[in-house]
Structure formats: C-alpha cells, structure tokens
Design a protein around this motif. Structure first.
Motif, mmCIF file in Angstrom:
data_model
loop_
_atom_site.group_PDB
_atom_site.id
_atom_site.type_symbol
_atom_site.label_atom_id
_atom_site.label_comp_id
_atom_site.label_asym_id
_atom_site.label_seq_id
_atom_site.Cartn_x
_atom_site.Cartn_y
_atom_site.Cartn_z
ATOM 1 N N ILE A 1 -2.861 8.433 8.645
ATOM 2 C CA ILE A 1 -2.723 9.635 9.190
ATOM 3 C C ILE A 1 -3.912 10.359 9.353
ATOM 4 C CG2 ILE A 1 -1.383 11.681 9.119
ATOM 5 C CD1 ILE A 1 0.857 10.547 7.508
ATOM 6 N N ASN A 2 -4.757 10.527 8.453
ATOM 7 C CA ASN A 2 -6.005 11.549 8.391
ATOM 8 C C ASN A 2 -7.060 10.764 9.022
ATOM 9 O OD1 ASN A 2 -6.892 14.086 7.816
ATOM 10 N ND2 ASN A 2 -7.876 13.135 6.222
ATOM 11 N N PHE A 3 -7.376 9.655 8.565
ATOM 12 C CA PHE A 3 -8.575 8.999 8.941
ATOM 13 C C PHE A 3 -8.601 7.956 10.080
ATOM 14 C CE2 PHE A 3 -9.462 10.233 4.457
ATOM 15 C CZ PHE A 3 -10.442 11.082 4.343
ATOM 16 N N HIS A 4 -7.191 7.748 10.293
ATOM 17 C CA HIS A 4 -7.128 6.504 11.450
ATOM 18 C C HIS A 4 -7.613 5.350 10.989
ATOM 19 C CE1 HIS A 4 -5.457 9.902 13.666
ATOM 20 N NE2 HIS A 4 -6.781 10.407 13.602
ATOM 21 N N ALA A 5 -7.819 5.102 9.578
ATOM 22 C CA ALA A 5 -8.175 3.653 9.229
ATOM 23 C C ALA A 5 -7.654 3.357 7.959
ATOM 24 C CB ALA A 5 -9.738 3.931 8.786
ATOM 25 N N PRO A 6 -7.193 2.205 7.464
ATOM 26 C CA PRO A 6 -6.515 1.761 6.295
ATOM 27 C C PRO A 6 -7.352 2.179 5.176
ATOM 28 C CG PRO A 6 -7.241 -0.287 7.360
ATOM 29 C CD PRO A 6 -7.785 0.957 8.369
ATOM 30 N N VAL A 7 -6.606 2.413 4.114
ATOM 31 C CA VAL A 7 -7.355 2.589 2.720
ATOM 32 C C VAL A 7 -7.218 1.462 2.183
ATOM 33 C CG1 VAL A 7 -7.371 3.837 0.622
ATOM 34 C CG2 VAL A 7 -7.105 5.042 2.921
ATOM 35 N N PRO A 8 -8.036 0.517 1.869
ATOM 36 C CA PRO A 8 -7.587 -0.885 1.256
ATOM 37 C C PRO A 8 -7.175 -0.464 -0.378
ATOM 38 C CG PRO A 8 -10.094 -0.494 1.279
ATOM 39 C CD PRO A 8 -9.504 0.754 2.161
ATOM 40 N N PRO A 9 -6.217 -1.109 -0.818
ATOM 41 C CA PRO A 9 -5.780 -1.043 -2.039
ATOM 42 C C PRO A 9 -6.962 -1.629 -3.133
ATOM 43 C CG PRO A 9 -4.864 -3.358 -1.044
ATOM 44 C CD PRO A 9 -5.615 -2.500 -0.037
ATOM 45 N N GLN A 10 -7.145 -0.701 -4.106
ATOM 46 C CA GLN A 10 -8.138 -0.967 -5.262
ATOM 47 C C GLN A 10 -7.617 -1.482 -6.221
ATOM 48 O OE1 GLN A 10 -11.247 0.015 -4.742
ATOM 49 N NE2 GLN A 10 -10.819 0.909 -2.530
ATOM 50 N N PHE A 11 -7.822 -2.899 -6.445
ATOM 51 C CA PHE A 11 -6.985 -3.600 -7.594
ATOM 52 C C PHE A 11 -7.669 -3.294 -8.994
ATOM 53 C CE2 PHE A 11 -5.713 -5.944 -3.889
ATOM 54 C CZ PHE A 11 -4.468 -5.995 -4.120
ATOM 55 N N GLY A 12 -8.987 -2.513 -8.964
ATOM 56 C CA GLY A 12 -9.322 -2.171 -10.185
ATOM 57 C C GLY A 12 -8.501 -1.193 -10.701
ATOM 58 N N VAL A 13 -7.817 -0.433 -10.150
ATOM 59 C CA VAL A 13 -7.002 0.788 -10.361
ATOM 60 C C VAL A 13 -5.807 0.172 -11.363
ATOM 61 C CG1 VAL A 13 -5.593 2.786 -9.599
ATOM 62 C CG2 VAL A 13 -7.684 2.280 -8.673
ATOM 63 N N LEU A 14 -5.276 -1.167 -11.103
ATOM 64 C CA LEU A 14 -3.999 -1.666 -11.639
ATOM 65 C C LEU A 14 -3.950 -1.641 -13.227
ATOM 66 C CD1 LEU A 14 -1.252 -2.807 -11.176
ATOM 67 C CD2 LEU A 14 -2.198 -4.905 -10.778
ATOM 68 N N PRO A 15 -4.990 -2.227 -13.425
ATOM 69 C CA PRO A 15 -5.207 -2.323 -15.094
ATOM 70 C C PRO A 15 -5.207 -0.791 -15.748
ATOM 71 C CG PRO A 15 -7.022 -3.245 -14.364
ATOM 72 C CD PRO A 15 -6.402 -2.817 -13.394
ATOM 73 N N VAL A 16 -5.726 0.031 -15.008
ATOM 74 C CA VAL A 16 -5.880 1.529 -15.658
ATOM 75 C C VAL A 16 -4.432 1.981 -15.418
ATOM 76 C CG1 VAL A 16 -6.668 3.899 -15.184
ATOM 77 C CG2 VAL A 16 -8.100 1.989 -14.461
ATOM 78 N N VAL A 17 -3.772 1.676 -14.407
ATOM 79 C CA VAL A 17 -2.261 2.302 -14.270
ATOM 80 C C VAL A 17 -1.310 1.820 -15.287
ATOM 81 C CG1 VAL A 17 -0.300 2.347 -12.712
ATOM 82 C CG2 VAL A 17 -2.722 3.075 -11.837
ATOM 83 N N ILE A 18 -1.338 0.493 -15.491
ATOM 84 C CA ILE A 18 -0.735 -0.226 -16.649
ATOM 85 C C ILE A 18 -0.852 0.449 -17.748
ATOM 86 C CG2 ILE A 18 -0.065 -2.572 -17.604
ATOM 87 C CD1 ILE A 18 -0.322 -3.778 -14.968
ATOM 88 N N LEU A 19 -2.198 0.338 -18.306
ATOM 89 C CA LEU A 19 -2.534 0.669 -19.543
ATOM 90 C C LEU A 19 -1.884 2.323 -19.862
ATOM 91 C CD1 LEU A 19 -4.228 -0.242 -22.175
ATOM 92 C CD2 LEU A 19 -5.948 1.399 -21.070
ATOM 93 N N GLY A 20 -2.219 3.008 -18.943
ATOM 94 C CA GLY A 20 -1.815 4.164 -18.926
ATOM 95 C C GLY A 20 -0.267 4.591 -18.851
ATOM 96 N N SER A 21 0.532 3.724 -18.088
ATOM 97 C CA SER A 21 1.794 3.725 -18.279
ATOM 98 C C SER A 21 2.527 3.462 -19.493
ATOM 99 C CB SER A 21 2.372 3.032 -17.071
ATOM 100 O OG SER A 21 3.791 3.056 -16.854
ATOM 101 N N VAL A 22 2.008 2.119 -20.062
ATOM 102 C CA VAL A 22 2.363 1.650 -21.418
ATOM 103 C C VAL A 22 2.275 2.667 -22.523
ATOM 104 C CG1 VAL A 22 2.071 -0.080 -23.177
ATOM 105 C CG2 VAL A 22 2.255 -0.925 -20.719
ATOM 106 N N VAL A 23 0.835 3.245 -22.500
ATOM 107 C CA VAL A 23 0.544 4.282 -23.374
ATOM 108 C C VAL A 23 1.541 5.377 -23.480
ATOM 109 C CG1 VAL A 23 -1.211 6.001 -24.345
ATOM 110 C CG2 VAL A 23 -1.806 3.708 -23.857
#
Lengths: 374, 417
Positions: free
Chosen positions: A327-349
């Motif tokens: 919507i804003n940049f008219h370009a895809p924002v690629p998924p950052q898989f580096g974020v996944l472990p952080v999110v899993i860890l945070g969520s479990v904690v």
C-alpha cells in the motif's frame, strides 16, 4: 521391562492430557491462543518493517540523485575508458552518468554552457527534472528554461559554436529544475563529442546501499582512479542518514511499545485461563500427581501454546507487513525469517511467565480447599 | 445497593481488577502515544528534511544566463541583475514566515590570489536581522547544515574568510594563516568541507564580496529553506486561472509554489522558484513516511484493541460463579448485565484516563529523544481515547457477560462451567 512400559504409558498419558485439555476446553484455549497470535503477529509485522524500512526508504532517497561525484582535479576531461571501468566496479549496484561541459556561443555571441550526457541514464538519475519532451533523434537538444526564454520561440533550430566549430541543433523540449541546469543546453554524448572533441569531465553516481558501503566504494574508486577526485555529495548523504536514523528509531520505539502492551495483555489472558483450571490441577494432585508433574504439565502446555501461536502469528504478521509495504511503498516487503526465532522465543517466554504465577499460587493451596470451591 | 456492589467488587477482587485495568491503561497509553506521533510526524520529518538545505531560490527578475562550470563563474561581473540586500528581512514579514527555517544571500565574485583567478562566495553565516519586532538569524548555518568548518566560522561583520578544503590543500593554507585577496589581507578563520563546489572556493562575509565587486547592497541570489507541504493537484495549477476562493486556499497552503509566489511578492523585482531536486523529492519522502506511520498506527490500534478485549473477556469469564449466585438470589439478567457493564465502563474510564496521561508522557519522550522537540498532545484526544477505551472494553466484555448471564445458575454454582 516393566518400568519401560510404565514410562511409556506415562508419556502417552502426559500427551493425552495435553491434547484433551486443549480439545475439551476449546473455547478458552482458543481465546488464549488468539491473544497470543495477535501479539506474535504484531511483533512480526513491526520487526519485519523495522528491518526492511531502511531498504524501502533508501529507494525513495535515491530519487535525490547522485551521492558520489567523480571529477578531475583541474576540470580537464577524464580518460575515455573511465566510464566503462566505473560501471564494472559498481556491480550493478548503482547508476553512473557522464557529463561533459563547454562554454559555447550562440549566433549573436551570447555565451551559454552546453553539456553532453546520456539522456536515458539522466532520466533515471535525476527524476526531478521537469522535461517537456526528451530528445530522441541526433542533433536534438534539451534546452534549459532560461535559455529557451532567451532564444525565443521554441522549436526553431539554432546554431552553437565552440572554438570555430559549429553545430546546428533542434530544441525538442525544455528543462526546468530551479538550479544551474536551467541556464544550460543539453546534447547527447555522441553529438557533443563529435562537435567539440571534449570528453566527460564529471561522472555522477547514484549508489544504493548503506553509508559504510558507499564509503568503502568511494575508497575503492579513489584507489582505482588516482588521477581523479572521488567525493561524496555530503548534502545528500548526511540528510539521508539523519532521516533514516530518525525513522528507524521511531519504528523501534513503536515496536517495543506495542510488543510490551500485547505481551502484558496476553499475560493477563493466560493467567486467567490457567487460574481458571485450578480444579483440574486439584483433582490431579488429589489422585496422586506429584507437584513436579503438574508443573511440567503446565509448562509443556504453555510452551506448546506459545510455539503454535508464534508460528501462526508469524505467518499473519508477514502478510500484514507485506500489505503495508504494498500500500505504502508499492513494493513487497520480503519476509524476514530471522524474526521467526525471536518471535517463537518471546511467545514461549510470555506463555511460561503466564503459567508461573498461578503455579506458585496453586502450590500453596491444599487441593481439598480448591475442590470444596474455596 | 447497586453502588455498594460495584464498590465491593473493586475492593475485594483487586487482582482481577488490577490486571484488567493494566491492560486497558497500556492499550490506551500506546494508542495515545501512537496517534500523537503519527499526527505530528509529518511536521517533524519535514523539519528534518531541511537538512537537505534550501528548497527555494530567489533570483533577480531581469537576469542574464548563468555561465558556470564546476563552480567557476565565467560571466562578466558587471553582467546580470542584482537583488537588494536591504529587502531580505521582508522574507520574515510574509504570510508563511514561520515556515521559513532560514535563508542565505549569495554573491559570487572572482578574485585574484597569487596571480590566479579563484571564485569567492559572499554570504551570511549567521547574521542577526530583524523585521518589525521579530529577531532572527539568517545564513548558511541554517540553510546548508552539511557545511562543516574546522576552525571557526567567521563573524558576519569581520574581515575573516573560510577556505574550501580543496583550495586549502592546493595553496597549502591553514586556519589562522592570512590570505591576500585582491591585495588585501584576510585572516582564515577555518577550513570548509562542503562536498560541493565550495570546496575549491573562498567563502567570505557578504560585505567583503560586495566591496570587491564595488556594489554595496548587491545580492546575486537568495537560497530559502522552508517547511512545505507535499504538492498535489491544486499546488500545480496556475494561480492566475483559479477562482478567488480556490486562490485563497492555494495561497494559504504552504506549497513550494505558493511560498515561492509570496517570496516574489515580498522581494521587489525578483523571481522565486523551487529547487526541484530538493522540493520534489521532499514531498515524496514525506508522503511515504506519513503513509507508513498511518498504517502502522491503525495496525497498532487494532492489535491493542484485540489484546485488551481478550484480557477483559477473560476477567469477565472468571466470574460466572458470582453471576450464578446473584441470579440464585433473584437478580434479573438486566441488573446483572448492568452491574458488569458499569464495572467495565469504570475500568475503561480509569484505565483510559491514566493511559492518556501515560501516553502523553511517552509521546513527549519520543519527541524529545528522537526529534529533539516536543510532540504536542491535543486535549481533543482525551475524549477520543476514553471513547475508544470504552468501546473496546465493552466489546471485550459483552460476549463474556452474555454467556455468563445465559448460563444456568445451578451449574455455575456447582462449578461445572
């Protein structure tokens, strides 16, 4: 043998309890899961945007044009092969555009700066140029707005002379920038060189990439071209660094805030959920489950919930981030898989933390009291 | 009796109430801070974008072509028109004066140093000026923030000069040396690094350049740095073709075009236009950043609304035994629901108000630490936040309250929920 069967049946019992607990109290389990998913999705979306916003905004900042300029130390022409050399050194990570300048005279003796360049490249480099029509054919010229006013009606061919050599050019369009370009006439490089015999004296480069990378490239170019002066356009580089820094800081603070809020709300939801099941645990305890087993059960349940929510939340989050990007940049924002472990860890904690408080409370209470409903 | 029920409920169930209140407070706080930051970020970023330097330039109305290559001016000095230095403070008298971050007059001349011709640029560094009661400073230190000086900036009324780093290296000059310009000695107060053509020039107070040219009060062009609004359809139209109301709207919007128009009105015999490289891209970057913050704010609001509703729903669901007891004692569905909604609304009001205060502090902190300026909170935001908090709490508890009320008291009391 016997102990192994016992252990196995204990293990399967444990699993069964985990699964049944989730299936039987579907409503409450789903509510807790949803709360965790919202938190995980928001965290993913914010972190993905935080990581990617620099790349997205850099693309916008490249519209400001060249951030590196190569020129000779004394205003002479650069060697002919230099443009090709620079272009191979860029590895496709930037755009290099040559400019050559002379002072020519119009028929009535008025001095005017004439520049030669590559129109296709300049169109990409200097997107802010307001041009009525870009020249296509040989001997077409792009005329600065102030020159056009001076030369009179547009479209009439005129002569330019430089060191006794004359060229007849057709003005096809006018150029307006509000800067020095308004007082110049632009020709294509081949026309310019065959007329004046003067090669490019400046190469303007729009590099994409971080500041450190650009500085490293400047260093490389300077070493490869000792006779030339390679310098950053500080006006462009510094402002870009300032704005990018501020934007990243704003996003980071936003991300921290929303993650903390969602995390605390999840904590409230999950604590309620666990606390609500105190009767189940009292029954378990009454029929002989050890405190360790109950704690283990609760922890395993919380961790599973956290991990499942994190994975679903991550998927939802990348969809949100890419929607915002589109919507804003008219370009895809690629998924950052580096974020996944952080999110899993945070969520479990967070899920485990939510289980700790009720566990501590339950540990102090006699099962009989809970079962009696007190 | 009703009030006592509410009061006792808050007094006795501190844990549950506290958790729910914390959830509402945090949600309201984040919402307040985000709305404040998102509404103010356009203004903040547009001030930051001023680090790109001037976005408007004023030139004399009657002017000959610039003949300039690589900063070397080849135009005869007598050629072309000039602006009048004494007209400049009038820039601060125009309608959008508060949007003018700074301006600097420029007067390039060619001088002889050691027998070679070198360009000298006369300008203001940070000259105190006044218009009416307004006092302000004008000069390159506000319009060209990327200029760095090793040594000291010269005073605007001094005889000191700056030398560009390229020129300094070529002539082996250092801070504190004296430089003979057109047979007059000037002290070098500092070495200038600009990353542009000024690196090979001498930069001096405007009066020195005027003296060399022999034209007191003459200025070749003025660079103006103004906070502008991204241009839209209206901005691009020709003011001459507009209806009076539309023209007023155009005139009273800080578009680059309308500020240029007003500059032209303020300075006699001048022509003002936008420097497209800066002005055009500024609009693009600004609208991207504003759009990003808007979308993020919406997602953050949605997420915190969902999180708060979930927390509220849980808090309500835990109390079905209580509902059962009340119903067993003869309370009707409406009364029970009214009690719980009153509690929820009280929580929303308290949480919302504390959250608003907390969010305001947060926004101030963000403004101070990131943008070095205050982010102001509009008082209008308080009722908005309270309403949002009320709606979210209501929505969160409604389903749970309905289920609790519908539930048969017998089962609830037996604990078989």
């Amino acid at each position: 043998m016997k102990s192994r069967i016992l252990r196995r049946s204990r293990g399967s019992m444990f699993l069964r309890m985990l699964v049944r607990a989730a299936v039987l109290r579907r409503g409450r389990a789903i509510a807790a899961l949803l709360a965790l998913i919202v938190a995980a999705a928001t965290a993913t979306a914010m972190l993905t945007l935080y990581v990617d916003v620099q790349a997205q905004l850099r693309k916008e900042f490249r519209n400001y044009g060249a951030n590196v300029v190569i020129a000779t130390k004394d205003g002479q022409s650069l060697p002919v092969e230099i443009l090709g050399k620079v272009q191979t050194m860029l590895h496709g990570e930037g755009l290099a555009v040559p400019f050559s300048y002379v002072v020519a005279r119009t028929r009535d003796g008025q001095p005017v700066v004439v520049a030669g360049t590559d129109f296709n490249a300049v169109q990409k480099l200097d997107s802010w140029w307001s041009v009525s029509a870009w020249p296509r054919a040989p001997h077409d010229a792009l005329v600065g707005i102030r020159v056009a006013q001076l030369l009179g009606p547009q479209g009439k061919p005129f002569d330019l002379s430089f060191q006794g050599k004359t060229i007849a050019v057709t003005p096809t369009g006018t150029l307006q920038t509000g800067a020095a370009e308004d007082s110049r006439i632009y020709l294509s490089s081949p026309d310019f060189e065959s007329w004046t015999g003067v090669g490019p004296s400046t190469i303007e480069i729009a590099f994409s990439g971080s500041r450190e990378k650009i500085e490293q490239r400047i260093h490389e170019l300077q070493r490869a071209l000792p006779f030339a002066q390679v310098r950053p356009v500080r006006q462009i580089m510094e402002a870009e660094a300032v704005i990018l820094g501020k934007m990243r800081a704003t996003l980071l603070v936003t991300a921290i805030l929303i993650i903390a809020t969602a995390g605390l709300c999840v904590l409230a939801t999950l604590t309620g959920w666990v606390f609500d099941r105190r009767r189940d645990f009292a029954v378990m305890k009454a029929i002989g489950a050890s405190r360790r087993m109950i704690h283990g059960f609760l922890a395993a349940e919380a961790a599973t919930l956290g991990a499942v929510a994190a994975v679903i939340g991550f998927l939802v989050g990348i969809v949100i981030a890419s929607a915002i990007g589109r919507i804003n940049f008219h370009a895809p924002v690629p998924p950052q898989f580096g974020v996944l472990p952080v999110v899993i860890l945070g969520s479990v904690v967070v899920a485990l933390m939510a289980a700790v408080w009720p566990m501590w409370l339950l540990g102090r209470v006699q099962p009989a009291n809970i079962l009696r409903g007190e | 009796m009703f009030l006592r029920l509410v009061y006792e409920s808050f007094r006795r169930q501190k844990r549950r109430k506290l958790l729910a209140a914390i959830a509402v407070t945090l949600g309201a706080g984040v919402a307040t801070a985000m709305i404040a930051v998102a509404t103010d970020i356009g203004d903040k970023i547009s001030r930051e974008l001023r680090t790109y330097g001037a976005n408007l330039v004023i030139t004399p109305e009657e002017d000959t072509l610039e003949v300039e290559i690589g900063g070397l001016n080849l135009k005869p000095p007598s050629d072309g028109g000039y602006l009048n230095e004494s007209d400049l403070p009038r820039i601060k008298g125009m309608f959008w004066r508060n949007n003018i971050v700074g301006f600097s007059p420029m007067l390039p001349v060619n001088v002889t140093v050691n027998g070679t011709s070198i360009p000298l640029l006369g300008t203001y560094f940070s000259k105190p000026l006044s218009f009416g009661k307004d006092k302000f400073a004008a000069g390159v230190r506000s319009t060209h923030p990327w200029w760095k000086v090793t040594g000291e900036w010269p005073g605007d009324d001094s005889q000191e000069v700056l030398v560009g780093e390229g020129l300094a290296a070529q002539l082996k000059l250092q801070t504190g040396d004296s430089l003979e310009v057109n047979h007059e000695k000037h002290r070098i107060s500092g070495i200038l690094t600009s990353g542009g053509i000024e690196d090979d020039q001498i930069v001096a107070p405007l009066s020195i350049a005027q003296q060399i040219l022999g034209k007191p009060g003459a200025v070749r062009r003025v660079y103006v740095s103004a906070v502008t609004k991204p241009e839209d359809e209206l901005a691009r139209r020709d003011p001459a073709s507009m209806s009076p109301e539309m023209r007023d709207r155009w005139y009273c919007s800080p578009y680059p075009q309308s500020i240029a128009f007003q500059l032209q009105e303020a300075i006699p015999h001048s022509h003002a236009k936008q420097i497209r490289q800066v002005a055009q891209n500024e609009g693009k970057v600004l609208s991207r950043i504003k759009g990003l913050m808007l979308l993020i704010t919406i997602s953050v609001l949605l997420a915190s609304a969902l999180a708060v509703s979930a927390a509220m729903a849980t808090a309500m669901f835990e109390r079905r035994t209580e509902v059962g007891l009340m119903k067993a004692l003869g309370a009707g569905d409406v009364r029970v629901a009214a009690l719980f909604f009153t509690e929820a609304m009280l929580l929303a009001l308290i949480g919302g108000a504390i959250g608003f205060a907390w969010g305001a502090l947060l926004a101030r902190f963000i403004g101070r630490s990131i943008f070095d300026s205050e982010i102001s909170i509009q008082p209008v935001l308080l009722p908005v936040i309270l309403t949002i908090a009320g709606v979210v709490t209501f929505a969160g508890s409604a389903a749970a309250i309905r289920r609790a009320v519908k539930f048969d008291p017998v089962y609830a009391l037996r604990g078989e929920a």
